[in-house]
Each structure stands twice: as C-alpha cells, then as structure tokens.
Write an enzyme that holds these catalytic residues in place. Structure first.
Site, PDB file in Angstrom:
ATOM      1  N   SER A   7     -50.933  55.533  98.027  1.00  0.00           N
ATOM      2  CA  SER A   7     -51.172  55.643  99.464  1.00  0.00           C
ATOM      3  C   SER A   7     -50.630  56.972  99.967  1.00  0.00           C
ATOM      4  CB  SER A   7     -50.494  54.495 100.202  1.00  0.00           C
ATOM      5  OG  SER A   7     -50.396  54.826 101.572  1.00  0.00           O
ATOM      6  N   HIS A  30     -55.682  55.793  98.432  1.00  0.00           N
ATOM      7  CA  HIS A  30     -55.618  54.884  99.586  1.00  0.00           C
ATOM      8  C   HIS A  30     -55.251  55.691 100.835  1.00  0.00           C
ATOM      9  CE1 HIS A  30     -54.950  50.850 101.343  1.00  0.00           C
ATOM     10  NE2 HIS A  30     -53.911  51.382 101.962  1.00  0.00           N
ATOM     11  N   ASP A  32     -54.477  55.495 104.852  1.00  0.00           N
ATOM     12  CA  ASP A  32     -54.079  54.570 105.911  1.00  0.00           C
ATOM     13  C   ASP A  32     -54.388  55.140 107.287  1.00  0.00           C
ATOM     14  OD1 ASP A  32     -52.816  52.290 104.534  1.00  0.00           O
ATOM     15  OD2 ASP A  32     -51.526  53.869 103.703  1.00  0.00           O
ATOM     16  N   MET A  34     -54.270  54.569 111.232  1.00  0.00           N
ATOM     17  CA  MET A  34     -53.555  53.763 112.246  1.00  0.00           C
ATOM     18  C   MET A  34     -53.803  54.334 113.635  1.00  0.00           C
ATOM     19  SD  MET A  34     -49.932  53.162 110.346  1.00  0.00           S
ATOM     20  CE  MET A  34     -49.817  52.939 108.561  1.00  0.00           C
ATOM     21  N   HIS A  63     -58.192  52.288 104.619  1.00  0.00           N
ATOM     22  CA  HIS A  63     -57.628  51.060 105.178  1.00  0.00           C
ATOM     23  C   HIS A  63     -57.492  51.267 106.691  1.00  0.00           C
ATOM     24  CE1 HIS A  63     -53.745  48.347 105.305  1.00  0.00           C
ATOM     25  NE2 HIS A  63     -54.757  47.814 105.964  1.00  0.00           N
ATOM     26  N   MET A  65     -56.338  50.317 110.048  1.00  0.00           N
ATOM     27  CA  MET A  65     -55.418  49.470 110.830  1.00  0.00           C
ATOM     28  C   MET A  65     -55.603  49.851 112.283  1.00  0.00           C
ATOM     29  SD  MET A  65     -52.280  49.803 108.192  1.00  0.00           S
ATOM     30  CE  MET A  65     -53.077  51.235 107.470  1.00  0.00           C
ATOM     31  N   MET A 134     -52.027  42.133 102.611  1.00  0.00           N
ATOM     32  CA  MET A 134     -50.832  42.914 102.976  1.00  0.00           C
ATOM     33  C   MET A 134     -49.580  42.140 102.568  1.00  0.00           C
ATOM     34  SD  MET A 134     -51.912  45.711 104.376  1.00  0.00           S
ATOM     35  CE  MET A 134     -50.297  46.328 104.807  1.00  0.00           C
ATOM     36  N   PHE A 140     -46.101  50.993 108.479  1.00  0.00           N
ATOM     37  CA  PHE A 140     -45.189  51.980 107.899  1.00  0.00           C
ATOM     38  C   PHE A 140     -45.106  51.839 106.386  1.00  0.00           C
ATOM     39  CE2 PHE A 140     -43.928  50.807 112.152  1.00  0.00           C
ATOM     40  CZ  PHE A 140     -43.864  52.046 112.780  1.00  0.00           C
ATOM     41  N   GLY A 141     -44.776  52.956 105.734  1.00  0.00           N
ATOM     42  CA  GLY A 141     -44.521  52.921 104.297  1.00  0.00           C
ATOM     43  C   GLY A 141     -43.068  52.535 104.061  1.00  0.00           C
ATOM     44  N   ASP A 172     -51.152  45.499  99.119  1.00  0.00           N
ATOM     45  CA  ASP A 172     -50.632  46.697  99.791  1.00  0.00           C
ATOM     46  C   ASP A 172     -49.313  46.386 100.489  1.00  0.00           C
ATOM     47  OD1 ASP A 172     -50.354  49.096 101.139  1.00  0.00           O
ATOM     48  OD2 ASP A 172     -52.103  48.821 102.443  1.00  0.00           O
ATOM     49  N   GLY A 173     -48.267  47.104 100.090  1.00  0.00           N
ATOM     50  CA  GLY A 173     -46.972  46.989 100.765  1.00  0.00           C
ATOM     51  C   GLY A 173     -45.849  46.618  99.813  1.00  0.00           C
ATOM     52  N   GLY A 174     -44.955  47.560  99.585  1.00  0.00           N
ATOM     53  CA  GLY A 174     -43.789  47.284  98.741  1.00  0.00           C
ATOM     54  C   GLY A 174     -44.134  47.066  97.277  1.00  0.00           C
TER      55      GLY A 174
HETATM   56  C1  DX5 Z   1     -48.665  50.141 105.444  1.00  0.00           C
HETATM   57  C2  DX5 Z   1     -49.792  50.785 104.693  1.00  0.00           C
HETATM   58  C3  DX5 Z   1     -49.501  50.969 103.261  1.00  0.00           C
HETATM   59  C4  DX5 Z   1     -48.295  51.827 102.968  1.00  0.00           C
HETATM   60  C5  DX5 Z   1     -47.640  51.225 101.765  1.00  0.00           C
HETATM   61  O1  DX5 Z   1     -49.097  49.728 106.679  1.00  0.00           O
HETATM   62  O2  DX5 Z   1     -50.973  50.010 104.795  1.00  0.00           O
HETATM   63  O3  DX5 Z   1     -50.638  51.429 102.549  1.00  0.00           O
HETATM   64  O4  DX5 Z   1     -48.566  53.178 102.733  1.00  0.00           O
HETATM   65  O5  DX5 Z   1     -46.462  51.894 101.513  1.00  0.00           O
HETATM   66  P1  DX5 Z   1     -45.407  51.334 100.472  1.00  0.00           P
HETATM   67  O6  DX5 Z   1     -46.095  51.270  99.131  1.00  0.00           O
HETATM   68  O7  DX5 Z   1     -44.297  52.340 100.522  1.00  0.00           O
HETATM   69  O8  DX5 Z   1     -44.981  49.982 100.952  1.00  0.00           O
HETATM   70 ZN    ZN Z   2     -52.633  50.581 103.450  1.00  0.00          ZN
END
Ligand code: DX5
Ligand code: ZN
Length: 219
Positions: A7, A30, A32, A34, A63, A65, A134, A140-141, A172-174
């Site tokens: 991402s 990927h 993102d 927003m 993606h 959002m 998700m 946020f990352g 996606d996420g963590g």
């Molecule tokens: C969060 C995004 C993710 C984000 C994931 O809203 O959709 O794609 O970049 O970041 P990590 O892998 O650090 O959780």
């Molecule tokens: Zn994402």
C-alpha cells in the site's frame, strides 16, 4: 496463488515514482483513496493514479474510501485502475456501481469495514470479483490488526465456496509476516501491506518475508 499488494500510503509521498521501483517484486500496487468524509483522512485522487500509471507495470488496485464512490468510478477507470473496490457502507446502489467498474474493464471489489457483518454481503457478493476485508478501521496506515475479523474472513470464504463463486478475498490493515498466515488460513489470497513493506528499508526483503510466511499455509 497468494498475491502481495504493497500500500503506497506508507511510502514517501515526495518520491512516489522512485518508491514504485522498490516494490517491483510485488504482485499489485494498492492505492488508498480517501476523501476526509467517509474516513477522517485525505490522500490521493485520480490525477496521482494517472501520473503513476506509466511508471510501473504492476496492476493498480484502487481502494476507494470515499462517500458516493459511484460518482468517481469513471475517473479511476480513466486513470488506469485495474481493480477498484468501493465500501459497502458508502454505496446504496452497490450492484450498479460494481457493474460500472466491470463495464469499464476493471475488477470490481466490495470493501467491508471490521464492524460490518459478513451477512451484509449475502446478495452483493454475487456481483463482485473480490471482497476487501478490512482488518483495521480505514483511514490510516500502521494500525493494529483487529484479530476478531479473522472468523469473519472464514465466514466469507465459506459463503464463496458454498455458492460456487469465483470471488477472491483481499485483506487490508495490519498485515505483516506474523498476521498474514492467519488470514491466508482463513481464505484470503490477496494481502495488502503498507507499513510492513514501506516501513522497512529493504522492500524486496519485506515482501519476501510475507511471501515465505504464507508459503506453506493453506485455507
Ligand atoms: C487503511 C488503508 C490501508 C493501509 C494499510 O485505511 O486502507 O491500505 O495503507 O496500512 P498497514 O498495512 O500499515 O496497516
Ligand atoms: Zn487500503
């Protein structure tokens, strides 16, 4: 086959084109998007996606959002998106929006927040190519993986199998080398990783660590 999608959100935004070169060994990129409305953050739009399109061969996984995603589908198709996911929580006319994505030649995904139950996919899942589950609240990352989503991924995977659908599950996420085996065992085949890739100095090694962590795992 398991695919890794770094991402770009965790990349250095002042050097985006160079950052793309560091993840050439990945399967997808990927992106993102927003809007500061559906999620409390603002990131990139179609202009950046279009500008980056010529700089890498990786397929673009966008993606969205954003609220009212249907309004922007054409712009992302035109920018070169190969996959577009929209949130089930943001789109009242999901089937129409997914069809617009497919008609534009891209794969259509339904993104689903951690607190949204798998049951809400029951009809919509018939009209998509992938479900983006998700495992953090979008915005946020670098957030912590929400472990109770794993049984939901299993549930979605079962739904797909029982209906005989050709739908993939993206998570996606963590996601990192520690959490990836759990989601793959639950049925995920596309792994998004932001900080676990761009947060590391050697991105190729970071991608490889996730790949080998899931190498022997099967759903
Ligand atoms: C969060 C995004 C993710 C984000 C994931 O809203 O959709 O794609 O970049 O970041 P990590 O892998 O650090 O959780
Ligand atoms: Zn994402």
């Amino acid at each position: 086959m398991i695919r890794i999608a770094p991402s770009l959100l965790s990349a250095d935004f002042a050097r985006l084109a160079d950052e793309l070169d560091t993840v050439a060994s990945a399967d997808l990129l990927h992106l993102d998007v927003m809007d500061g409305h559906f999620v409390p953050n603002l990131t990139i739009g179609p202009a950046i996606v279009k500008a980056l399109r010529a700089r890498t061969k990786l397929p673009f996984d966008c993606h969205l959002m954003i609220s009212d995603p249907q309004r922007y589908i054409d712009r992302f198709l035109d920018a070169g998106a190969d996959m577009i996911s929209i949130h089930i929580e943001a789109e009242p006319h999901l089937q129409r929006a997914l069809q617009m994505i497919r008609d534009g030649g891209a794969l259509a995904g339904i993104a689903i927040n951690p607190a949204t139950p798998a049951e809400s996919l029951s009809t919509a899942i018939e009209f998509c190519d992938y479900v983006l589950a998700m495992t953090v609240n979008p915005g946020f990352g670098g957030q912590r993986f929400i472990e109770p989503v794993v049984p939901k991924i299993r549930h979605i995977s079962r739904l797909i199998r029982e209906r005989g659908l050709r739908v993939e599950i993206e998570v996606d996420g963590g996601v990192d080398a520690k959490t990836a085996p759990h989601v793959v065992a639950a049925g995920a085949t596309i792994l998004v990783a932001g900080s676990a890739v761009f947060g590391e100095t050697n991105r190729a090694d970071a991608i490889e660590r996730i790949r080998s962590a899931v190498h022997t795992v099967s759903a």
